[in-house]
Scaffold this motif. Structure first.
Motif, PDB file in Angstrom:
ATOM      1  N   ILE A 252       0.833  -1.214   0.000  1.00  0.00           N
ATOM      2  CA  ILE A 252       0.000   0.000   0.000  1.00  0.00           C
ATOM      3  C   ILE A 252       0.863   1.258   0.000  1.00  0.00           C
ATOM      4  O   ILE A 252       0.680   2.151  -0.823  1.00  0.00           O
ATOM      5  CB  ILE A 252      -0.950  -0.001   1.225  1.00  0.00           C
ATOM      6  N   PHE A 253       1.826   1.319   0.888  1.00  0.00           N
ATOM      7  CA  PHE A 253       2.675   2.514   0.970  1.00  0.00           C
ATOM      8  C   PHE A 253       3.492   2.679  -0.311  1.00  0.00           C
ATOM      9  O   PHE A 253       3.642   3.781  -0.833  1.00  0.00           O
ATOM     10  CB  PHE A 253       3.603   2.439   2.187  1.00  0.00           C
ATOM     11  N   GLY A 254       4.010   1.570  -0.826  1.00  0.00           N
ATOM     12  CA  GLY A 254       4.838   1.617  -2.034  1.00  0.00           C
ATOM     13  C   GLY A 254       4.051   2.173  -3.208  1.00  0.00           C
ATOM     14  O   GLY A 254       4.539   3.025  -3.958  1.00  0.00           O
ATOM     15  N   LYS A 255       2.792   1.721  -3.342  1.00  0.00           N
ATOM     16  CA  LYS A 255       1.949   2.135  -4.474  1.00  0.00           C
ATOM     17  C   LYS A 255       1.745   3.652  -4.484  1.00  0.00           C
ATOM     18  O   LYS A 255       1.838   4.298  -5.507  1.00  0.00           O
ATOM     19  CB  LYS A 255       0.599   1.402  -4.320  1.00  0.00           C
ATOM     20  N   ILE A 256       1.496   4.240  -3.328  1.00  0.00           N
ATOM     21  CA  ILE A 256       1.124   5.671  -3.287  1.00  0.00           C
ATOM     22  C   ILE A 256       2.323   6.591  -3.050  1.00  0.00           C
ATOM     23  O   ILE A 256       2.342   7.724  -3.533  1.00  0.00           O
ATOM     24  CB  ILE A 256       0.034   5.908  -2.207  1.00  0.00           C
ATOM     25  N   LEU A 257       3.330   6.111  -2.346  1.00  0.00           N
ATOM     26  CA  LEU A 257       4.360   7.058  -1.880  1.00  0.00           C
ATOM     27  C   LEU A 257       5.772   6.856  -2.435  1.00  0.00           C
ATOM     28  O   LEU A 257       6.649   7.681  -2.159  1.00  0.00           O
ATOM     29  CB  LEU A 257       4.413   7.039  -0.347  1.00  0.00           C
ATOM     30  N   SER A 258       5.986   5.796  -3.250  1.00  0.00           N
ATOM     31  CA  SER A 258       7.375   5.693  -3.736  1.00  0.00           C
ATOM     32  C   SER A 258       7.602   6.827  -4.736  1.00  0.00           C
ATOM     33  O   SER A 258       6.695   7.206  -5.486  1.00  0.00           O
ATOM     34  CB  SER A 258       7.698   4.318  -4.330  1.00  0.00           C
ATOM     35  N   ASN A 259       8.773   7.394  -4.687  1.00  0.00           N
ATOM     36  CA  ASN A 259       9.157   8.534  -5.543  1.00  0.00           C
ATOM     37  C   ASN A 259       8.447   9.836  -5.221  1.00  0.00           C
ATOM     38  O   ASN A 259       8.403  10.737  -6.048  1.00  0.00           O
ATOM     39  CB  ASN A 259       8.960   8.217  -7.040  1.00  0.00           C
ATOM     40  N   VAL A 260       7.860   9.971  -4.037  1.00  0.00           N
ATOM     41  CA  VAL A 260       7.302  11.274  -3.644  1.00  0.00           C
ATOM     42  C   VAL A 260       8.413  12.023  -2.901  1.00  0.00           C
ATOM     43  O   VAL A 260       9.031  11.479  -1.979  1.00  0.00           O
ATOM     44  CB  VAL A 260       6.045  11.116  -2.747  1.00  0.00           C
ATOM     45  N   ASP A 261       8.635  13.278  -3.326  1.00  0.00           N
ATOM     46  CA  ASP A 261       9.695  14.088  -2.749  1.00  0.00           C
ATOM     47  C   ASP A 261       9.462  14.304  -1.245  1.00  0.00           C
ATOM     48  O   ASP A 261       8.352  14.566  -0.813  1.00  0.00           O
ATOM     49  CB  ASP A 261       9.695  15.447  -3.489  1.00  0.00           C
ATOM     50  N   ARG A 262      10.491  14.216  -0.456  1.00  0.00           N
ATOM     51  CA  ARG A 262      10.485  14.412   1.001  1.00  0.00           C
ATOM     52  C   ARG A 262       9.668  13.345   1.753  1.00  0.00           C
ATOM     53  O   ARG A 262       9.226  13.560   2.873  1.00  0.00           O
ATOM     54  CB  ARG A 262      10.021  15.823   1.379  1.00  0.00           C
ATOM     55  N   VAL A 263       9.469  12.190   1.102  1.00  0.00           N
ATOM     56  CA  VAL A 263       8.881  11.046   1.824  1.00  0.00           C
ATOM     57  C   VAL A 263       9.863   9.888   1.684  1.00  0.00           C
ATOM     58  O   VAL A 263      10.106   9.407   0.577  1.00  0.00           O
ATOM     59  CB  VAL A 263       7.516  10.629   1.237  1.00  0.00           C
ATOM     60  N   GLU A 264      10.464   9.488   2.788  1.00  0.00           N
ATOM     61  CA  GLU A 264      11.432   8.385   2.726  1.00  0.00           C
ATOM     62  C   GLU A 264      10.812   7.098   3.239  1.00  0.00           C
ATOM     63  O   GLU A 264      10.500   6.983   4.430  1.00  0.00           O
ATOM     64  CB  GLU A 264      12.655   8.739   3.578  1.00  0.00           C
ATOM     65  N   LEU A 265      10.587   6.162   2.333  1.00  0.00           N
ATOM     66  CA  LEU A 265      10.096   4.841   2.736  1.00  0.00           C
ATOM     67  C   LEU A 265      11.312   3.971   3.035  1.00  0.00           C
ATOM     68  O   LEU A 265      12.158   3.766   2.163  1.00  0.00           O
ATOM     69  CB  LEU A 265       9.281   4.207   1.601  1.00  0.00           C
ATOM     70  N   LEU A 266      11.410   3.502   4.253  1.00  0.00           N
ATOM     71  CA  LEU A 266      12.616   2.779   4.667  1.00  0.00           C
ATOM     72  C   LEU A 266      12.310   1.345   5.069  1.00  0.00           C
ATOM     73  O   LEU A 266      11.166   1.003   5.370  1.00  0.00           O
ATOM     74  CB  LEU A 266      13.258   3.476   5.873  1.00  0.00           C
ATOM     75  N   GLU A 267      13.335   0.535   5.093  1.00  0.00           N
ATOM     76  CA  GLU A 267      13.239  -0.807   5.684  1.00  0.00           C
ATOM     77  C   GLU A 267      13.003  -0.631   7.197  1.00  0.00           C
ATOM     78  O   GLU A 267      13.279   0.450   7.727  1.00  0.00           O
ATOM     79  CB  GLU A 267      14.555  -1.563   5.458  1.00  0.00           C
ATOM     80  N   PRO A 268      12.518  -1.669   7.896  1.00  0.00           N
ATOM     81  CA  PRO A 268      12.345  -1.510   9.347  1.00  0.00           C
ATOM     82  C   PRO A 268      13.658  -1.042   9.977  1.00  0.00           C
ATOM     83  O   PRO A 268      14.718  -1.577   9.659  1.00  0.00           O
ATOM     84  CB  PRO A 268      12.010  -2.916   9.835  1.00  0.00           C
TER      85      PRO A 268
END
Ligand code: UD1
Length: 382
Positions: A252-268
């Protein structure tokens, strides 16, 4: 031989600790360390392996090596498959070690099932973090039901706060079996946080964590969409989002937020890194129980992404606010904290109602008191 030997007061008691997930390790570590200082207690550490990488990461931080690992985790495991595997694999371990007491923490499937099997074998159970209640069995699911069950079969109920004790008394749990200890997470935090510095940044950082089952699907999408809109509205903020290993959450997070500026999706993040982000954050959005208990130590306002919480102390103290998982509500609550300084300051100055760093010590004294080895410990008062 002393008379007390005949009463069993001088014999060594075997204490088996069972856990399966990351938060159980950080909350049991302070108890395990205290227990290891006592020559009259022998500790046996059992991991169900309900989680793999996330658990191993936390065990490394505290340098704890399980004596037994049941290795039950599978990708996208169902509650029923976890249940069957834990019951099947833990019973032989309990039967061969014959512990005098089994210690569990919180409300996970591992804690619930270790309690169930101990109960079937008439082994006394000590429950760390007993008495938390949301009063809704589907929220958090299945944790509320798990912890209620554990309270029914526990001989020693280690309540973190006075409120938790009151919940237990209301359910008819015997007062002499309850000891208010404070929450052991505060001990763990003092231990880890002292050497950790803040991140050097000009941005206002917002830490986001969400993994709960009742938030899967649409609620989590609403959260992701709210994050996307907020970064567009406020150019001076950045979101740090460590993702749980659960593939449902990651998709879910990957679908909406990957490549959004100033949002860092990280590993645990490992525990020290998470604490570093927590210390550096301007505010925190979370559905985690542990983070609600940790954040007040650093004076960070917490917006709780749930409709109910079994941790009302933070809300009453004014450090946390329940905001649910609707997009507009999330945006409005974050905006308010980003723009209203008076509100921000009042939420960040309220202090930690959950513990004083001595919960591990009180817990071990309570266990020894249970076996007649020492006086009843003094209780935690917030
Ligand atoms: C569990 C607990 C929850 C606790 C949370 C902490 C239950 C019912 N729930 O929820 O109370 O807050 O742990 O994280 O016990 N996974 C990995 N690697 C890991 C860990 C998890 O791949 O190291 C994935 C697996 O695909 C697994 C999934 O995460 O199937 C979910 O794990 P599970 O134990 O079923 O539930 P959680 O949602 O993590």
């Amino acid at each position: 031989m002393l008379v007390t030997d005949y009463l069993g007061q001088n014999s060594i008691k075997k204490i088996m600790f069972v856990f399966g997930t990351r938060p159980e390790v950080s909350k049991l570590a302070p108890v395990i360390f205290e227990a290891r200082k006592e020559s009259r207690l022998e500790t046996i550490i059992v991991s169900t392996g309900q989680h793999r990488e996330m658990l191993d990461q936390m065990l490394k931080v505290f340098s704890i090596t399980p004596d037994i690992d049941l290795s039950i985790m599978e990708e996208k495991q169902s509650l029923s498959s976890v249940t069957v595997k834990i019951i099947d694999r833990i019973e032989p371990v309990i039967l061969s070690y014959k512990p005098d007491m089994v210690v569990v923490q919180g409300d996970t499937s591992s804690a619930f099932l270790a309690s169930l099997v101990s109960f079937y074998n008439k082994i006394p159970i000590a429950h760390v973090e007993a008495g938390l209640r949301s009063f809704d069995i589907y929220n958090p699911f299945p944790e509320e039901a798990n912890r209620r069950f554990i309270s029914v079969v526990s001989s020693l109920n280690l309540a973190p706060t006075k409120k938790a004790k009151e919940n237990l008394l209301r359910e008819g749990v015997k007062e002499e079996s309850i000891i208010v200890t404070g929450n052991t997470i505060v001990d763990a935090l003092y231990w880890i946080a002292k050497d950790i510095s803040e991140i050097d940044t000009t941005k206002r950082l917002i830490l986001v964590t969400a993994h709960r089952r009742e938030n899967w699907g649409e609620p989590m999408e609403e959260l992701a969409l709210a994050i996307k809109e907020l970064v567009m509205e406020f150019p001076d903020i950045a979101f740090i989002v460590p993702l749980h290993k659960n593939p449902v959450v990651r998709e879910i997070f990957g679908k909406i937020l990957s490549n959004v500026d100033r949002v860092e999706l990280l590993e645990p993040l490992d525990y020290p890194s998470l604490i570093k982000v927590m210390k550096s954050a301007y505010l925190i959005l979370t559905d985690s129980g542990g983070i609600q208990e940790e954040a007040p130590t650093f004076g960070k306002p917490v917006l709780v992404l749930r409709d109910t919480t079994e941790r009302p102390e933070g809300i009453e103290r004014g450090v946390a606010k329940l905001i649910g998982m609707h997009k507009e509500n999330i945006i409005e609550s974050v905006r308010e904290l980003l723009t209203n300084q008076t509100l921000y300051i009042s939420m960040s100055k309220a202090g930690n109602p959950y513990g004083d760093g001595k919960a591990g010590e009180r817990t071990v004294k309570a266990i020894m008191h249970f076996f007649g080895m020492c006086e009843r410990p003094d209780e935690f008062t917030s």
